[in-house]
Design a protein around this motif. Structure first.
Motif, short mmCIF file in Angstrom:
data_model
loop_
_atom_site.label_atom_id
_atom_site.label_comp_id
_atom_site.label_asym_id
_atom_site.label_seq_id
_atom_site.Cartn_x
_atom_site.Cartn_y
_atom_site.Cartn_z
N VAL A 243 -43.99 1.81 -25.21
CA VAL A 243 -44.76 1.91 -23.82
C VAL A 243 -43.84 2.09 -22.75
O VAL A 243 -44.60 2.00 -21.76
N ASN A 244 -42.93 2.53 -22.97
CA ASN A 244 -41.97 2.99 -21.76
C ASN A 244 -41.94 4.57 -21.78
O ASN A 244 -41.50 5.09 -22.74
N PRO A 245 -42.41 5.28 -20.66
CA PRO A 245 -42.53 6.55 -20.77
C PRO A 245 -40.87 7.36 -20.87
O PRO A 245 -40.98 8.50 -20.72
N TYR A 246 -39.91 6.47 -20.78
CA TYR A 246 -38.66 7.02 -21.14
C TYR A 246 -38.57 7.77 -22.40
O TYR A 246 -37.52 8.95 -22.35
N THR A 247 -39.28 7.52 -23.24
CA THR A 247 -39.31 8.23 -24.52
C THR A 247 -39.94 9.56 -24.59
O THR A 247 -39.97 10.39 -25.34
N TRP A 248 -40.46 9.82 -23.31
CA TRP A 248 -41.19 11.07 -23.16
C TRP A 248 -40.51 12.44 -22.66
O TRP A 248 -40.93 13.47 -22.48
N GLN A 249 -39.36 12.00 -22.43
CA GLN A 249 -38.15 12.96 -21.96
C GLN A 249 -37.12 13.36 -22.93
O GLN A 249 -36.81 12.53 -23.73
N ASN A 250 -36.68 14.72 -22.91
CA ASN A 250 -35.65 15.13 -23.68
C ASN A 250 -34.34 14.65 -22.89
O ASN A 250 -34.21 15.65 -21.78
N HIS A 251 -33.56 13.72 -23.03
CA HIS A 251 -32.58 13.55 -22.22
C HIS A 251 -31.12 14.27 -22.40
O HIS A 251 -30.32 13.98 -22.87
N LEU A 252 -31.30 15.60 -22.03
CA LEU A 252 -30.32 16.55 -21.83
C LEU A 252 -29.19 16.23 -20.68
O LEU A 252 -28.01 16.63 -20.92
N TYR A 253 -29.68 15.79 -19.71
CA TYR A 253 -28.79 15.84 -18.35
C TYR A 253 -28.56 14.53 -17.82
O TYR A 253 -27.44 14.21 -17.15
N ASP A 254 -29.29 13.39 -18.24
CA ASP A 254 -28.66 12.09 -17.52
C ASP A 254 -27.87 11.29 -18.47
O ASP A 254 -27.14 10.35 -17.87
N LYS A 255 -27.33 11.77 -19.42
CA LYS A 255 -26.40 11.10 -20.36
C LYS A 255 -25.70 12.32 -21.37
O LYS A 255 -26.42 13.27 -21.43
N THR A 256 -24.91 11.68 -22.21
CA THR A 256 -23.99 12.50 -23.32
C THR A 256 -23.55 13.92 -22.87
O THR A 256 -24.16 15.02 -23.17
N GLN A 257 -22.83 14.10 -21.80
CA GLN A 257 -22.57 15.24 -21.27
C GLN A 257 -21.02 15.55 -21.82
O GLN A 257 -20.24 14.50 -22.27
N PRO A 258 -20.63 16.91 -21.91
CA PRO A 258 -19.48 17.08 -22.61
C PRO A 258 -18.04 16.41 -22.06
O PRO A 258 -17.00 16.01 -22.63
N GLU A 259 -18.00 16.09 -20.63
CA GLU A 259 -17.06 15.73 -19.97
C GLU A 259 -16.64 14.14 -20.50
O GLU A 259 -15.50 13.68 -20.41
N ASN A 260 -17.58 13.72 -21.18
CA ASN A 260 -17.56 12.31 -21.67
C ASN A 260 -16.46 12.19 -22.60
O ASN A 260 -15.70 11.21 -22.65
N LEU A 261 -16.13 13.18 -23.20
CA LEU A 261 -15.19 13.19 -24.30
C LEU A 261 -13.76 13.06 -23.66
O LEU A 261 -12.95 12.69 -24.34
N ASP A 262 -13.68 13.93 -22.69
CA ASP A 262 -12.19 13.69 -21.81
C ASP A 262 -11.66 12.24 -21.78
O ASP A 262 -10.69 11.81 -21.87
N PHE A 263 -12.83 11.46 -20.95
CA PHE A 263 -12.60 10.05 -20.86
C PHE A 263 -12.33 9.35 -22.07
O PHE A 263 -11.30 8.36 -22.11
N LEU A 264 -13.07 9.55 -23.16
CA LEU A 264 -12.84 8.67 -24.32
C LEU A 264 -11.37 8.98 -25.04
O LEU A 264 -10.60 8.25 -25.68
N ARG A 265 -10.78 10.25 -24.76
CA ARG A 265 -9.43 10.43 -25.23
C ARG A 265 -8.24 10.00 -24.46
O ARG A 265 -7.41 9.34 -24.94
N LYS A 266 -8.70 9.86 -23.27
CA LYS A 266 -7.73 8.83 -22.23
C LYS A 266 -7.85 7.28 -22.78
O LYS A 266 -6.84 6.70 -22.78
N LEU A 267 -9.15 6.92 -23.00
CA LEU A 267 -9.15 5.49 -23.50
C LEU A 267 -8.54 5.24 -24.93
O LEU A 267 -7.79 4.22 -25.07
N ARG A 268 -8.75 6.31 -25.82
CA ARG A 268 -8.10 6.22 -27.13
C ARG A 268 -6.36 6.16 -27.09
O ARG A 268 -5.94 5.51 -27.65
N THR A 269 -5.90 7.15 -26.13
CA THR A 269 -4.68 6.95 -25.79
C THR A 269 -4.13 5.55 -25.56
O THR A 269 -3.06 5.26 -25.74
N LEU A 270 -4.80 4.93 -24.72
CA LEU A 270 -4.44 3.66 -24.11
C LEU A 270 -4.29 2.60 -25.51
O LEU A 270 -3.47 1.84 -25.54
N MET A 271 -5.64 2.67 -26.07
CA MET A 271 -5.84 1.83 -27.28
C MET A 271 -4.58 1.88 -28.29
O MET A 271 -4.02 1.02 -28.84
N ASN A 272 -4.36 3.03 -28.56
CA ASN A 272 -3.07 3.62 -29.74
C ASN A 272 -2.01 2.81 -29.27
O ASN A 272 -1.15 2.22 -30.25
#
Length: 553
Positions: A243-272
């Motif tokens: 019932v939410n029109p959120y499902t009507w979009q192809n969410h290419l730009y508001d999330k899941t950007q390639p730069e996300n991986l850079d932050f995840l690598r920093k977080l993994r280094t800390l957790m290690n």
């Protein structure tokens, strides 16, 4: 901030791969155990009930947010990352919880909500005060279009535009969820540094890792490009209701950007440095498994993640599960999944899939045989159905907005039932924040402890079965296929090869054995053995669990 030497040395001696194949138990703090009579669960309540969690045989507990918060979204709107909200207790109480868990051999994962904060966080208050203060760029601000409308067409998961006008800065700010949950700007290096310091604060406090909320929402498209429309036939309402029109979009730009991986690598280094691990939540209707593969596909990224394929609205058939794992092999072969059937955001699967008790037991066993780690949601071990919460008792803003087409998430968040002697199920001596379901009372822990045939004991046996076979925890998974209603696959490591078959149906079924010699195992889980005709005859919702026998045995 220095780590205590003894804690660091202790962790170095533990299995650095402990998370792989782990069984994780999710606690929703508001609804687990109240110790002070205010009707809201607290940290000391979790510590008090830790023996129950340990009795299940799980490896870790994931605790949903307990940070300081105005509770617009029940703790997923954080106003202070490094303190406990008074309704849940104090930092000292958290230390008691950690000690209680570790004493029982249970690791503790806490829910970090890094994509956004509360509008009451001091960072946001400073950011919205002007366009030129030191935190002016810590959130996602943008000018209006010439006609005054929002910068682009991005939508909020909770409905409406993802942009909220702010009259102080005369700009819009981004909120992928409630308007009271402004999104942090991960393009600002100081934001990433501050969030890594938050993670280190809790690691130094003794946590063993994190559940990372909305892990693919961290970074947005810097150009703020419009999302394209999604064809109606491709809409798959998993992360938001139909019932939410959120499902009507192809969410290419508001999330899941390639730069996300850079932050995840920093977080993994800390957790290690702490031998810590994290499980991410991927929220995406079209590319969930692909993102899972990207985010967990390397020793420098996040350890494990879950998508929503098995949190779906329709009961997964044998062919559906086989298709899911075929796709996992195609797009996430180097990654690591963490499977869940229920959590605090979806209706309980016993109701969602209209399962009988036999069906619930079958899926519980299946979960412990699949490749990946697993998450159980509190009350799942009791076979709890979804609670029916009246509109006047609703707390969830999501449900209030879309009622009655979507009733929100309160039905899976009602209090845990420990004993049936009062209407609150032993959860609280006061009036609980959500009513206890009367339908749940006869499934209370104390009732099931006294019944050898109760589903609670089945969950314990299924988890013990997983732990007794290393092939199920960390081994390979091959030859998954659907034979009618029967899901078939093999799990193997250097020591053993197991064959698993599950009749996911209300009707009997027959399937063939793979080549070779096999002996029946898992009898305590209702496993079928080979019939005189050399085939497997499975009753409704019956598994067959077998081990390969070598010729010299």
């Amino acid at each position: 901030m220095n780590k205590p030497a003894d804690l660091s040395e202790m962790r170095m001696k533990t299995d650095t791969d402990w998370w792989r194949g782990a069984v994780i138990y999710q606690v929703y703090p508001r609804s687990f155990q109240d110790t002070n009579g205010d009707g809201i669960g607290d940290l000391l309540g979790i510590a008090q009930r830790m023996p129950h969690i340990a009795s299940l045989g799980v490896d870790a507990v994931w605790i949903s947010p307990f940070f300081t918060s105005p509770m617009k979204d029940f703790g997923y709107d954080v106003s202070d990352y490094c303190d406990v909200d008074p309704m849940f207790g104090s930092l000292a109480d958290f230390d008691v919880l950690i000690a209680s868990a570790h004493r029982l051999g249970i690791k503790v994962l806490i829910d970090l909500v890094l994509s956004h904060t509360s509008e009451e966080h001091s960072w946001f208050k400073e950011s919205r005060a002007s366009r030129d203060n030191r935190r002016a760029n810590w959130y996602v601000w943008a000018d209006a279009k010439p006609d005054g409308t929002p910068p682009n067409n991005w939508l909020s998961i909770f409905g409406g535009s993802a942009w909220q006008w702010d009259s102080t800065r005369c700009q819009y700010y981004l909120h992928n969820f409630l308007q009271e949950q402004p999104d942090l700007n991960f393009h600002e290096p100081d934001v990433q540094t501050a969030l890594l310091e938050v993670a280190q604060f809790w690691l130094d406090r003794g946590v063993d890792g994190f559940r990372l909320d909305t892990i693919n929402f961290y970074v947005h498209d810097k150009q703020l490009r419009d999302n394209p429309p999604l064809p109606e036939e491709e809409r798959n309402p998993i992360t938001a209701p139909a019932v939410n029109p959120y499902t009507w979009q192809n969410h290419l730009y508001d999330k899941t950007q390639p730069e996300n991986l850079d932050f995840l690598r920093k977080l993994r280094t800390l957790m290690n440095d702490y031998n810590a691990a994290a499980v991410g939540e991927v929220g995406d209707d079209q590319r969930g498994l692909e993102i899972l593969g990207q985010y967990t596909g390397g020793d420098d990224l996040i350890h494990m993640s879950y998508a929503f394929e098995l949190l779906s609205g329709h009961m997964p058939t044998a062919s559906y599960i086989a298709d899911v794992f075929e796709k996992v092999e195609a797009v996430a072969a180097q990654g690591w999944a963490c499977w869940a059937f229920s959590n605090h955001d979806v209706p309980r699967h016993a109701s969602r899939w209209q399962l009988s008790d036999a069906g619930t037991r079958c899926f519980a066993t299946l979960m412990q045989c699949l490749r990946g780690s697993t998450c159980l949601y509190q009350g799942e071990e009791l076979g709890l159905p979804e609670a029916d919460v009246a509109f006047e008792d609703l707390q969830d803003p999501y449900g209030k907005r879309f009622w009655p087409a979507f009733k929100g998430r309160d039905g899976c968040r009602t209090p845990m039932v420990w004993e049936p002697s009062n209407q609150n199920g032993g959860f609280s001596s006061g009036s609980p924040w959500l009513p206890v379901s009367h339908e749940h009372l006869n499934r209370a822990v104390t009732n099931q402890e006294q019944d050898p045939a109760a589903i609670l004991h089945h969950y314990r046996r299924a988890i013990a079965f997983r732990h007794s076979h290393e092939a199920l925890r960390k081994g390979a998974q091959t030859d998954m296929s659907a034979d009618g209603t029967v899901l078939r696959f093999q799990r193997a490591n250097e020591e053993e090869t197991l064959f698993c078959a599950f009749n996911l149906s209300f009707e009997p079924a027959v399937t063939d054995l793979p080549e070779g010699k096999w002996r029946q195992i898992g009898i305590e889980l209702g496993s079928a053995g080979p019939a005189p005709d050399g085939r497997l005859h499975l009753g409704p919702w019956q598994p067959a669990l077998l081990m390969r026998v070598e010729d010299n045995e």
